[in-house]
Design a protein around this motif. Sequence first.
Motif, PDB file in Angstrom:
ATOM      1  N   GLN A 292     -12.013  19.657 -54.797  1.00  0.00           N
ATOM      2  CA  GLN A 292     -12.678  18.432 -55.094  1.00  0.00           C
ATOM      3  C   GLN A 292     -11.914  17.486 -54.576  1.00  0.00           C
ATOM      4  OE1 GLN A 292     -13.410  17.874 -59.290  1.00  0.00           O
ATOM      5  NE2 GLN A 292     -13.900  15.869 -59.229  1.00  0.00           N
ATOM      6  N   MET A 293     -12.431  16.085 -54.122  1.00  0.00           N
ATOM      7  CA  MET A 293     -11.780  15.103 -53.738  1.00  0.00           C
ATOM      8  C   MET A 293     -12.372  13.909 -54.508  1.00  0.00           C
ATOM      9  SD  MET A 293      -9.595  15.469 -51.289  1.00  0.00           S
ATOM     10  CE  MET A 293      -9.423  13.737 -50.744  1.00  0.00           C
ATOM     11  N   VAL A 294     -11.372  13.160 -54.963  1.00  0.00           N
ATOM     12  CA  VAL A 294     -11.613  11.773 -55.495  1.00  0.00           C
ATOM     13  C   VAL A 294     -10.819  10.612 -55.129  1.00  0.00           C
ATOM     14  CG1 VAL A 294     -12.441  12.807 -57.733  1.00  0.00           C
ATOM     15  CG2 VAL A 294     -10.074  11.856 -57.492  1.00  0.00           C
ATOM     16  N   THR A 295     -11.419   9.245 -55.143  1.00  0.00           N
ATOM     17  CA  THR A 295     -10.585   7.969 -54.558  1.00  0.00           C
ATOM     18  C   THR A 295     -10.505   7.415 -55.677  1.00  0.00           C
ATOM     19  OG1 THR A 295     -12.824   7.069 -53.843  1.00  0.00           O
ATOM     20  CG2 THR A 295     -11.583   8.694 -52.229  1.00  0.00           C
ATOM     21  N   VAL A 296      -9.414   6.628 -55.871  1.00  0.00           N
ATOM     22  CA  VAL A 296      -9.174   5.800 -57.012  1.00  0.00           C
ATOM     23  C   VAL A 296      -8.848   4.192 -56.838  1.00  0.00           C
ATOM     24  CG1 VAL A 296      -6.653   6.288 -57.124  1.00  0.00           C
ATOM     25  CG2 VAL A 296      -7.752   5.959 -59.198  1.00  0.00           C
ATOM     26  N   GLY A 297      -9.159   3.368 -57.650  1.00  0.00           N
ATOM     27  CA  GLY A 297      -8.855   1.855 -57.499  1.00  0.00           C
ATOM     28  C   GLY A 297      -7.692   1.462 -57.540  1.00  0.00           C
ATOM     29  N   GLU A 298      -7.374   0.238 -57.098  1.00  0.00           N
ATOM     30  CA  GLU A 298      -5.973  -0.294 -57.306  1.00  0.00           C
ATOM     31  C   GLU A 298      -5.400  -0.642 -58.639  1.00  0.00           C
ATOM     32  OE1 GLU A 298      -3.573  -1.534 -54.478  1.00  0.00           O
ATOM     33  OE2 GLU A 298      -4.837   0.356 -54.037  1.00  0.00           O
ATOM     34  N   GLU A 299      -6.413  -0.939 -59.646  1.00  0.00           N
ATOM     35  CA  GLU A 299      -6.009  -1.565 -60.933  1.00  0.00           C
ATOM     36  C   GLU A 299      -5.771  -0.111 -61.614  1.00  0.00           C
ATOM     37  OE1 GLU A 299     -10.667  -0.843 -60.884  1.00  0.00           O
ATOM     38  OE2 GLU A 299      -9.180  -1.280 -59.433  1.00  0.00           O
ATOM     39  N   PHE A 300      -6.220   1.008 -61.311  1.00  0.00           N
ATOM     40  CA  PHE A 300      -5.777   2.330 -61.952  1.00  0.00           C
ATOM     41  C   PHE A 300      -4.355   2.764 -61.669  1.00  0.00           C
ATOM     42  CE2 PHE A 300     -10.177   2.042 -62.842  1.00  0.00           C
ATOM     43  CZ  PHE A 300     -10.340   2.013 -64.338  1.00  0.00           C
ATOM     44  N   ALA A 302      -2.125   0.840 -60.798  1.00  0.00           N
ATOM     45  CA  ALA A 302      -1.113  -0.048 -61.181  1.00  0.00           C
ATOM     46  C   ALA A 302      -1.160   0.396 -62.712  1.00  0.00           C
ATOM     47  CB  ALA A 302      -1.613  -1.360 -61.159  1.00  0.00           C
ATOM     48  N   LEU A 303      -2.149   0.583 -63.249  1.00  0.00           N
ATOM     49  CA  LEU A 303      -1.967   0.951 -64.750  1.00  0.00           C
ATOM     50  C   LEU A 303      -1.392   2.369 -64.724  1.00  0.00           C
ATOM     51  CD1 LEU A 303      -3.139   0.500 -67.719  1.00  0.00           C
ATOM     52  CD2 LEU A 303      -5.076   1.909 -67.191  1.00  0.00           C
ATOM     53  N   ALA A 304      -1.367   3.282 -63.968  1.00  0.00           N
ATOM     54  CA  ALA A 304      -0.635   4.434 -64.072  1.00  0.00           C
ATOM     55  C   ALA A 304       1.003   4.353 -63.907  1.00  0.00           C
ATOM     56  CB  ALA A 304      -1.072   5.320 -62.774  1.00  0.00           C
ATOM     57  N   ILE A 305       1.322   3.382 -63.096  1.00  0.00           N
ATOM     58  CA  ILE A 305       2.723   3.144 -62.955  1.00  0.00           C
ATOM     59  C   ILE A 305       3.321   2.414 -64.173  1.00  0.00           C
ATOM     60  CG2 ILE A 305       4.423   1.333 -61.822  1.00  0.00           C
ATOM     61  CD1 ILE A 305       2.470   1.672 -59.262  1.00  0.00           C
ATOM     62  N   THR A 322      -0.396   8.205 -58.352  1.00  0.00           N
ATOM     63  CA  THR A 322      -2.057   8.191 -57.998  1.00  0.00           C
ATOM     64  C   THR A 322      -2.945   9.370 -58.659  1.00  0.00           C
ATOM     65  OG1 THR A 322      -1.671   7.076 -55.837  1.00  0.00           O
ATOM     66  CG2 THR A 322      -3.689   8.307 -56.041  1.00  0.00           C
ATOM     67  N   GLY A 323      -2.209  10.587 -58.725  1.00  0.00           N
ATOM     68  CA  GLY A 323      -2.916  11.534 -59.477  1.00  0.00           C
ATOM     69  C   GLY A 323      -3.287  11.183 -60.908  1.00  0.00           C
ATOM     70  N   LEU A 324      -2.306  10.611 -61.563  1.00  0.00           N
ATOM     71  CA  LEU A 324      -2.380  10.236 -63.002  1.00  0.00           C
ATOM     72  C   LEU A 324      -3.578   8.971 -63.080  1.00  0.00           C
ATOM     73  CD1 LEU A 324      -1.885  10.147 -65.960  1.00  0.00           C
ATOM     74  CD2 LEU A 324       0.135   8.519 -65.286  1.00  0.00           C
ATOM     75  N   ALA A 325      -3.505   8.234 -61.894  1.00  0.00           N
ATOM     76  CA  ALA A 325      -4.456   6.977 -61.826  1.00  0.00           C
ATOM     77  C   ALA A 325      -5.699   7.841 -62.024  1.00  0.00           C
ATOM     78  CB  ALA A 325      -4.253   6.168 -60.515  1.00  0.00           C
ATOM     79  N   ALA A 326      -6.199   8.798 -61.162  1.00  0.00           N
ATOM     80  CA  ALA A 326      -7.330   9.467 -61.120  1.00  0.00           C
ATOM     81  C   ALA A 326      -8.059   9.818 -62.658  1.00  0.00           C
ATOM     82  CB  ALA A 326      -7.525  10.470 -60.209  1.00  0.00           C
ATOM     83  N   VAL A 327      -6.821  10.335 -63.375  1.00  0.00           N
ATOM     84  CA  VAL A 327      -7.193  10.568 -64.767  1.00  0.00           C
ATOM     85  C   VAL A 327      -7.430   9.376 -65.614  1.00  0.00           C
ATOM     86  CG1 VAL A 327      -6.250  11.872 -66.846  1.00  0.00           C
ATOM     87  CG2 VAL A 327      -5.950  12.714 -64.522  1.00  0.00           C
ATOM     88  N   LEU A 328      -6.488   8.664 -65.661  1.00  0.00           N
ATOM     89  CA  LEU A 328      -6.813   7.250 -66.245  1.00  0.00           C
ATOM     90  C   LEU A 328      -8.297   6.631 -66.104  1.00  0.00           C
ATOM     91  CD1 LEU A 328      -3.299   5.823 -66.203  1.00  0.00           C
ATOM     92  CD2 LEU A 328      -4.197   7.158 -68.092  1.00  0.00           C
ATOM     93  N   GLU A 359       2.820  -6.065 -63.752  1.00  0.00           N
ATOM     94  CA  GLU A 359       1.795  -7.268 -64.322  1.00  0.00           C
ATOM     95  C   GLU A 359       0.248  -6.754 -64.136  1.00  0.00           C
ATOM     96  OE1 GLU A 359       2.922 -10.938 -62.810  1.00  0.00           O
ATOM     97  OE2 GLU A 359       4.227 -11.051 -64.616  1.00  0.00           O
ATOM     98  N   ARG A 360       0.226  -6.186 -62.803  1.00  0.00           N
ATOM     99  CA  ARG A 360      -1.350  -5.687 -62.664  1.00  0.00           C
ATOM    100  C   ARG A 360      -1.858  -4.942 -63.710  1.00  0.00           C
ATOM    101  NH1 ARG A 360      -2.763  -5.684 -56.292  1.00  0.00           N
ATOM    102  NH2 ARG A 360      -1.891  -7.719 -55.492  1.00  0.00           N
TER     103      ARG A 360
END
Length: 451
Positions: A292-300, A302-305, A322-328, A359-360
Amino acid sequence: MPGEEATSPSEGVMVNGHLEKSNSIPAEEDLFDPMCDPDNPIVVKFQDVSAAAYKIRNGIERTPCTKSVQLSALTGIDLHFKKEFLQQTGSFKERGARYTLMALTKEQKQIGVVAASAGNHALALSYHGNQLGIPVTVVMPIIAPLMKVNLCRQYGGNVIVKGADIGVSRAHALKIAKDSGMVYINGYDHPHILAGQGTMGLEIVEQVSDIDAVVIPIGGGGLIAGSALAIKSLYPSVKVIGVESERCAGFTESMKAGKVVTVGAQSTLADGLAVPTVGVNAFATARNYIDQMVTVGEEFIALAILRLVEMEKAVVEGAGATGLAAVLAGLLPELKGKRVVIPLCGGNIDTTVLGRCIERGLAADGRLCRFVVTVSDRPGGIAELCKIIAKLGVSLKDIFHERAWLTSDIFSVQTKCIVETRGHEHADELRRALEEKYEHVYWGPHSLMGP
């Protein structure tokens, strides 16, 4: 990382090479790299990964792969993090770099290697070249962070800063390779690079039992190619999910097209994943192992960081998170209740960029908000606004008054505020209180531009 890192914008646009050169500016055909031939891609085998694991076992860190109690509770997923940012140079790139250097012939080791990179690949080659006594030259674009340029020099690399972007740096590195006889090492597509990166996959299945899925960032594709090969060869039932930034989804588009395609790369927090054209060997190796492939946005991203800093006490770069960002982002709801491993594949983030990311992340989490409200300019008007904010336990970070361009009541003032809240619910509570009290309230991303 993708996670790739690609690891940095560096790997991003890098093509390939490892030839000997002529004198003048090379023509496109002169830059052809037989190790990365689009017409004859090399598919890496499991035995290549096994050989790499044996050879580099004493030269790289066997990084921990531990459960995150807090993030498991937050997401409802049994989350384990493979902490590749704990490698000596801060990323998984060391695996492929060391194996590729060790696989050189005696003569090649004496002459040395050259690469084009603005980040993790350059750092890994410089460090391990020094450890193995192999001369390393890295061509870095002028946009490369000064910290990484200096680190490469400290690690013993011969650094040449040339080119406004990585494409120019790559061409110069290829010319050096052709002129000098050095081996040019592609940071995400050389077959030995892929085999070396695959050792991370071997470690994951050794360290965590009964894995349901792995979620791997993708830049040029080297990390997911090697790791998916290793994991699927041993445990075919494990689901392999690739994640890209939506601002540069080269692997996703290539999977759809059934061949490597070039996409536009926009600026992204996951700069190490900004690879317009994925590796031909990486694609040929990985395509049959990715479920499976997914793409994730910038805000997530930043949230993952932010989540990793707060909950894991881990400083991870955008590509590595970015992997965690996809989950969040809620892109993988089918993983609820499952045991999942996510590599945190790089930690080389500039402190200034880290501050912006935090900050983001706070903004994406509803904990940093901005709004514009029109209040009375008579004595007590601003005080009344501040009283509402304070009563709700909201912290006022910044406030600015605008009078000259306000077209309403001459005795009004437009007040722009940035505030800290506990989260989305707390922010909504403040918004409702303001809207009950004031007629003109403008909330959200565009509020500082005014009504």
